[in-house]
Design a protein around this motif. Sequence first.
Motif, PDB file in Angstrom:
ATOM      1  N   ALA A  64       0.851  -1.193   0.000  1.00  0.00           N
ATOM      2  CA  ALA A  64       0.000   0.000   0.000  1.00  0.00           C
ATOM      3  C   ALA A  64       0.880   1.234   0.000  1.00  0.00           C
ATOM      4  O   ALA A  64       2.017   1.198   0.478  1.00  0.00           O
ATOM      5  CB  ALA A  64      -0.917   0.000   1.220  1.00  0.00           C
ATOM      6  N   GLY A  66       0.612   5.825   0.132  1.00  0.00           N
ATOM      7  CA  GLY A  66      -0.171   7.047   0.230  1.00  0.00           C
ATOM      8  C   GLY A  66       0.740   8.255   0.336  1.00  0.00           C
ATOM      9  O   GLY A  66       1.901   8.134   0.706  1.00  0.00           O
ATOM     10  N   ARG A 152      -6.854   2.231   7.070  1.00  0.00           N
ATOM     11  CA  ARG A 152      -6.683   2.771   5.723  1.00  0.00           C
ATOM     12  C   ARG A 152      -5.906   4.074   5.639  1.00  0.00           C
ATOM     13  O   ARG A 152      -5.642   4.549   4.547  1.00  0.00           O
ATOM     14  CB  ARG A 152      -8.059   2.937   5.095  1.00  0.00           C
ATOM     15  N   SER A 162      -3.593   3.429  -0.483  1.00  0.00           N
ATOM     16  CA  SER A 162      -4.215   2.671  -1.571  1.00  0.00           C
ATOM     17  C   SER A 162      -3.489   1.333  -1.627  1.00  0.00           C
ATOM     18  O   SER A 162      -2.268   1.298  -1.756  1.00  0.00           O
ATOM     19  CB  SER A 162      -4.049   3.390  -2.906  1.00  0.00           C
TER      20      SER A 162
END
Length: 165
Positions: A64, A66, A152, A162
């Motif tokens: 992930a 970000g 998240r 993401s």
Amino acid sequence: MRRRIPRWAWIAFGVLVIVGAPIAWYLGSPLFINRVVDEPFPITADAPTSRATSADATGGTVVARGMFAGADDFHKGGGTATVYRAGQTLILRLDAFTVTNGPDLHVILTKHPSPKTSRDVADGYLEVAKLKGNSGSQNYALPAGVHLSEYRTVVFATAPLSTSN
């Protein structure tokens, strides 16, 4: 005629300065003192020896990512938050990271997709660790069993993650 200040007033003033100065320094000094960290990506014993096509130059696979943005007018930040899988370990790496310093900052994952208030964060969060510095590259091992589909966003400034599938 000049009025004389009573002795007790001088003593009270002295006690106020002795007690107040350290508190003011603790709360105020982080605003103008930066703590810079420059950690290389950790090589773990269980990291894969061969690199798949989705592996980053670090040897870990990106799970992930970000970008940090300011949470509000005071809590400003920048840089990237990337979660890598190195073997069985998830590592949160902050790169080109900068954030407004403070007296007691922590790396937090929150369930809220875009937290703007402390109430948004309090609705579900995981404290990862005390922030090592307010500037530079740094690594944090995430606890076993963390599901990025549940947590998240990385916060002080915010970095919505993401996930890569």
